[in-house]
Write a protein that holds these residues in place. Structure first.
Motif, PDB file in Angstrom:
ATOM      1  N   ARG A 208      -0.293 -54.658 -20.358  1.00 25.72           N
ATOM      2  CA  ARG A 208      -1.481 -54.593 -21.212  1.00 25.72           C
ATOM      3  C   ARG A 208      -1.226 -53.700 -22.413  1.00 25.72           C
ATOM      4  NH1 ARG A 208      -5.441 -50.876 -21.948  1.00 25.72           N
ATOM      5  NH2 ARG A 208      -7.553 -51.601 -22.495  1.00 25.72           N
ATOM      6  N   ASP A 209      -0.601 -52.547 -22.182  1.00 21.82           N
ATOM      7  CA  ASP A 209      -0.326 -51.612 -23.267  1.00 21.82           C
ATOM      8  C   ASP A 209       0.643 -52.230 -24.276  1.00 21.82           C
ATOM      9  OD1 ASP A 209      -0.844 -49.059 -24.376  1.00 21.82           O
ATOM     10  OD2 ASP A 209       1.084 -48.321 -23.644  1.00 21.82           O
ATOM     11  N   MET A 210       1.659 -52.945 -23.768  1.00 15.27           N
ATOM     12  CA  MET A 210       2.616 -53.585 -24.662  1.00 15.27           C
ATOM     13  C   MET A 210       1.944 -54.663 -25.511  1.00 15.27           C
ATOM     14  SD  MET A 210       6.241 -55.491 -23.789  1.00 15.27           S
ATOM     15  CE  MET A 210       5.537 -57.148 -23.660  1.00 15.27           C
ATOM     16  N   LYS A 211       1.053 -55.426 -24.891  1.00 10.61           N
ATOM     17  CA  LYS A 211       0.332 -56.479 -25.613  1.00 10.61           C
ATOM     18  C   LYS A 211      -0.425 -55.896 -26.803  1.00 10.61           C
ATOM     19  CE  LYS A 211      -1.558 -60.695 -25.858  1.00 10.61           C
ATOM     20  NZ  LYS A 211      -0.791 -61.935 -26.037  1.00 10.61           N
TER      21      LYS A 211
ATOM     22  N   GLN B  79      -7.593 -56.636 -12.071  1.00 15.12           N
ATOM     23  CA  GLN B  79      -6.149 -56.605 -12.279  1.00 15.12           C
ATOM     24  C   GLN B  79      -5.625 -57.985 -12.677  1.00 15.12           C
ATOM     25  OE1 GLN B  79      -3.908 -55.032  -8.977  1.00 15.12           O
ATOM     26  NE2 GLN B  79      -1.926 -55.566  -9.858  1.00 15.12           N
ATOM     27  N   CYS B  80      -6.060 -59.025 -11.971  1.00 17.05           N
ATOM     28  CA  CYS B  80      -5.579 -60.375 -12.267  1.00 17.05           C
ATOM     29  C   CYS B  80      -6.029 -60.844 -13.647  1.00 17.05           C
ATOM     30  CB  CYS B  80      -6.036 -61.345 -11.191  1.00 17.05           C
ATOM     31  SG  CYS B  80      -5.216 -61.104  -9.593  1.00 17.05           S
ATOM     32  N   ARG B  81      -7.264 -60.548 -14.013  1.00 21.64           N
ATOM     33  CA  ARG B  81      -7.733 -60.946 -15.342  1.00 21.64           C
ATOM     34  C   ARG B  81      -6.977 -60.204 -16.442  1.00 21.64           C
ATOM     35  NH1 ARG B  81     -12.848 -60.762 -12.641  1.00 21.64           N
ATOM     36  NH2 ARG B  81     -13.209 -58.662 -13.468  1.00 21.64           N
ATOM     37  N   THR B  82      -6.650 -58.948 -16.183  1.00 25.12           N
ATOM     38  CA  THR B  82      -5.877 -58.175 -17.154  1.00 25.12           C
ATOM     39  C   THR B  82      -4.487 -58.776 -17.325  1.00 25.12           C
ATOM     40  OG1 THR B  82      -7.083 -56.153 -16.562  1.00 25.12           O
ATOM     41  CG2 THR B  82      -4.984 -55.877 -17.702  1.00 25.12           C
ATOM     42  N   ILE B  83      -3.868 -59.153 -16.221  1.00 25.79           N
ATOM     43  CA  ILE B  83      -2.551 -59.797 -16.290  1.00 25.79           C
ATOM     44  C   ILE B  83      -2.630 -61.104 -17.073  1.00 25.79           C
ATOM     45  CG2 ILE B  83      -0.773 -60.955 -14.900  1.00 25.79           C
ATOM     46  CD1 ILE B  83      -1.378 -58.870 -12.691  1.00 25.79           C
ATOM     47  N   ARG B  84      -3.615 -61.920 -16.737  1.00 25.01           N
ATOM     48  CA  ARG B  84      -3.796 -63.214 -17.420  1.00 25.01           C
ATOM     49  C   ARG B  84      -3.863 -63.039 -18.935  1.00 25.01           C
ATOM     50  NH1 ARG B  84      -9.677 -65.216 -16.815  1.00 25.01           N
ATOM     51  NH2 ARG B  84      -9.808 -63.399 -18.200  1.00 25.01           N
ATOM     52  N   ASP B  85      -4.528 -61.982 -19.378  1.00 26.29           N
ATOM     53  CA  ASP B  85      -4.743 -61.775 -20.808  1.00 26.29           C
ATOM     54  C   ASP B  85      -3.608 -61.003 -21.475  1.00 26.29           C
ATOM     55  OD1 ASP B  85      -7.179 -63.037 -20.434  1.00 26.29           O
ATOM     56  OD2 ASP B  85      -8.299 -61.152 -20.230  1.00 26.29           O
ATOM     57  N   SER B  86      -2.615 -60.566 -20.702  1.00 24.24           N
ATOM     58  CA  SER B  86      -1.595 -59.669 -21.251  1.00 24.24           C
ATOM     59  C   SER B  86      -0.207 -60.284 -21.349  1.00 24.24           C
ATOM     60  CB  SER B  86      -1.507 -58.386 -20.401  1.00 24.24           C
ATOM     61  OG  SER B  86      -2.747 -57.704 -20.372  1.00 24.24           O
ATOM     62  N   VAL B  87       0.043 -61.403 -20.677  1.00 26.92           N
ATOM     63  CA  VAL B  87       1.386 -61.981 -20.688  1.00 26.92           C
ATOM     64  C   VAL B  87       1.328 -63.440 -21.135  1.00 26.92           C
ATOM     65  CG1 VAL B  87       2.179 -60.412 -18.874  1.00 26.92           C
ATOM     66  CG2 VAL B  87       1.334 -62.688 -18.246  1.00 26.92           C
ATOM     67  N   ASP B  88       2.484 -63.951 -21.512  1.00 26.64           N
ATOM     68  CA  ASP B  88       2.571 -65.318 -22.036  1.00 26.64           C
ATOM     69  C   ASP B  88       2.965 -66.335 -20.973  1.00 26.64           C
ATOM     70  OD1 ASP B  88       2.368 -64.648 -25.059  1.00 26.64           O
ATOM     71  OD2 ASP B  88       3.916 -63.291 -24.315  1.00 26.64           O
ATOM     72  N   ALA B  89       3.522 -65.884 -19.861  1.00 26.57           N
ATOM     73  CA  ALA B  89       3.916 -66.806 -18.792  1.00 26.57           C
ATOM     74  C   ALA B  89       3.764 -66.119 -17.446  1.00 26.57           C
ATOM     75  CB  ALA B  89       5.370 -67.266 -18.980  1.00 26.57           C
ATOM     76  N   LEU B  90       3.148 -66.827 -16.519  1.00 22.96           N
ATOM     77  CA  LEU B  90       2.991 -66.343 -15.153  1.00 22.96           C
ATOM     78  C   LEU B  90       3.924 -67.130 -14.244  1.00 22.96           C
ATOM     79  CD1 LEU B  90      -0.890 -66.123 -15.081  1.00 22.96           C
ATOM     80  CD2 LEU B  90       0.673 -64.178 -14.885  1.00 22.96           C
ATOM     81  N   ILE B  91       4.635 -66.402 -13.382  1.00 17.21           N
ATOM     82  CA  ILE B  91       5.575 -67.022 -12.454  1.00 17.21           C
ATOM     83  C   ILE B  91       5.170 -66.610 -11.044  1.00 17.21           C
ATOM     84  CG2 ILE B  91       7.991 -67.227 -11.758  1.00 17.21           C
ATOM     85  CD1 ILE B  91       8.680 -66.320 -14.669  1.00 17.21           C
ATOM     86  N   PHE B  92       4.921 -67.596 -10.183  1.00 16.71           N
ATOM     87  CA  PHE B  92       4.454 -67.339  -8.823  1.00 16.71           C
ATOM     88  C   PHE B  92       5.556 -67.704  -7.832  1.00 16.71           C
ATOM     89  CE2 PHE B  92       0.879 -68.464 -11.528  1.00 16.71           C
ATOM     90  CZ  PHE B  92      -0.019 -67.436 -11.288  1.00 16.71           C
ATOM     91  N   ILE B  93       5.687 -66.909  -6.761  1.00 11.61           N
ATOM     92  CA  ILE B  93       6.771 -67.174  -5.819  1.00 11.61           C
ATOM     93  C   ILE B  93       6.456 -68.329  -4.880  1.00 11.61           C
ATOM     94  CG2 ILE B  93       7.709 -64.839  -5.932  1.00 11.61           C
ATOM     95  CD1 ILE B  93       6.364 -64.304  -3.205  1.00 11.61           C
TER      96      ILE B  93
END
Length: 409
Positions: A131-134, A158-172
């Motif tokens: 989030r800080d980097m974004k 936490q999940c909403r913050t991640i969604r709004d902070s990165v360009d790609a989500l990778i799930f295991i």
């Protein structure tokens, strides 16, 4: 239009992507080991990778062996949500202190970003740094979602913050994607990349076990996990009790990890925890200590896998797909676990998967396998074949690079 700053990479030439991967475990946990096994197959022609780890551990030497720079950065700030409100308040209060004390690290991090095209956050616990980097220096970022957070207001935030902070989500697995979407109250797009696993080397010496323990044992079942209530390792004691009732003193359990018990656990577990005791004492109290050997932490979990016939993960989280499970299956060792997701563990094929924990039924199933070496071996072969197909290193690494290229160009 694309308003991202130009970090000096000429997109018209065949210059490899420069990727910085952030790891919270240093090789001591599944997420760190999974990252290493994937990066191992990333071609230097496609990506020039560096790794920063929060902890010093065995992973730095492994990265050096494959030509990847790996630095130890102990001030890398991380935090993740927990099930209980009171625990969340405590961990986030502690994280505020950690975040403030990490100012020097963060300044170095942001200065270093000038030399990279992509940042890969290898665990959702790095969400606040993402989030800080974004906000401060928004270069393309991907994040690996490696756990199913228990539902809470903190987890949803936490999940909403991640969604709004990165360009790609990778799930295991598909499970993490479904959980993440549920916490965000919408279907969240992303890529599912199964963790890369490789067979244990044929000449790897097994972890040494006490001869007094192994004598007379027809089947040894390993377990790789630190104790927590949700991981359910106390169920091994319950299972051993059922085996003793059946007269099966020839089936033993080899448990590696920190087995300290916390004060807040229910029943006998909490009583022992408040006395500063551990799971070995719980086994002693239930008169099955001779059926379980506790190794404590070990640096080479693959050596435990090499020396057992199967692996158990008696989880209360219903997640039969962790790193421990995949490594055991890849080594041709059947797995016994709990849950509904049978991509990896399938009853009668690669092990025994119980939809709900039933110690008595599992004890009967283990007894049957202990008396049928051919069936156990057949399950082991199927397990190795399945992981070779689903968890292939070059295939998964190529998929990761394609994700980076998609968001970084």
């Amino acid at each position: 239009g694309d308003t991202r700053p130009d970090h000096g990479r000429d997109q018209m030439t065949e210059v490899p992507l420069r990727a910085l991967c952030l790891d919270i475990e240093g090789g001591f946990g599944g997420s760190s080991r999974s990252l290493y096994h994937m990066l191992k197959y990333v071609s230097a022609d496609d990506a020039a990778v560096s790794v920063w780890s929060k902890k010093a551990g065995p992973i730095q030497a492994r990265y050096a062996d494959i030509g990847i720079e790996a630095r130890v950065m102990p001030d890398l700030p991380k935090v993740s949500s927990l099930p209980r409100f009171s625990r969340n308040v405590a961990v986030y209060a502690q994280f505020i202190k950690e975040w403030l004390s990490s100012k020097a690290f963060r300044e170095e991090f942001f200065d270093t970003l000038n030399g990279f095209d992509i940042v890969h956050f290898n665990h959702e616990a790095l969400f606040w740094l993402a989030r800080d980097m974004k906000r401060r220096k928004p270069i393309p970022a991907s994040m690996h979602i490696r756990t199913n957070l228990w539902d809470s207001a903190f987890a949803r935030w936490q999940c909403r913050t991640i969604r709004d902070s990165v360009d790609a989500l990778i799930f295991i697995t598909e499970n993490e994607q479904e959980t993440f979407s549920r916490h965000c109250s919408e279907t969240v797009s992303g890529d599912v990349l199964y963790n890369v696993v490789e067979p244990v080397a044929a000449n790897l010496p097994p972890w040494p076990l006490p001869k007094a323990f192994t004598k007379g044992k027809r089947m040894l079942i390993g377990c790789l996990s630190n104790y927590s209530w949700h991981r359910g390792l106390d169920r091994i004691v319950e299972l051993a009790t059922e085996l003793r009732t059946l007269g099966r003193n020839d089936i033993g359990f080899v448990v590696a990890g920190n087995m300290n018990l916390s004060r807040s656990l229910p029943g006998d577990l909490g009583t022992l925890g408040r006395a500063g005791l551990g799971l070995a004492d719980y086994a002693e109290k239930h008169h099955v200590a001779d059926l379980i050997t506790f190794l404590g932490h070990i640096d080479e979990p693959e050596r435990l896998i090499a020396g057992v016939d199967a692996l158990i993960k008696p989880t209360r989280e219903n997640n039969p797909w962790g790193r421990d499970i995949l490594e055991a299956l890849a080594a041709g060792k059947p797995v016994f676990s709990v849950g509904q997701y049978d991509r990896f563990v399938t009853t009668g094929k690669t092990g025994i998967l119980q939809p709900q924990w039933d110690a008595a039924a599992l004890a009967r199933g283990l007894s049957h396998l202990a008396d049928n070496d051919d069936l156990l071996a057949e399950m082991g072969r199927a397990a190795a074949e399945r992981t070779a197909r689903l968890c292939d290193g070059p295939t998964q690494a190529n998929s990761l690079v394609k994700i980076w290229q998609r968001i970084g160009t």
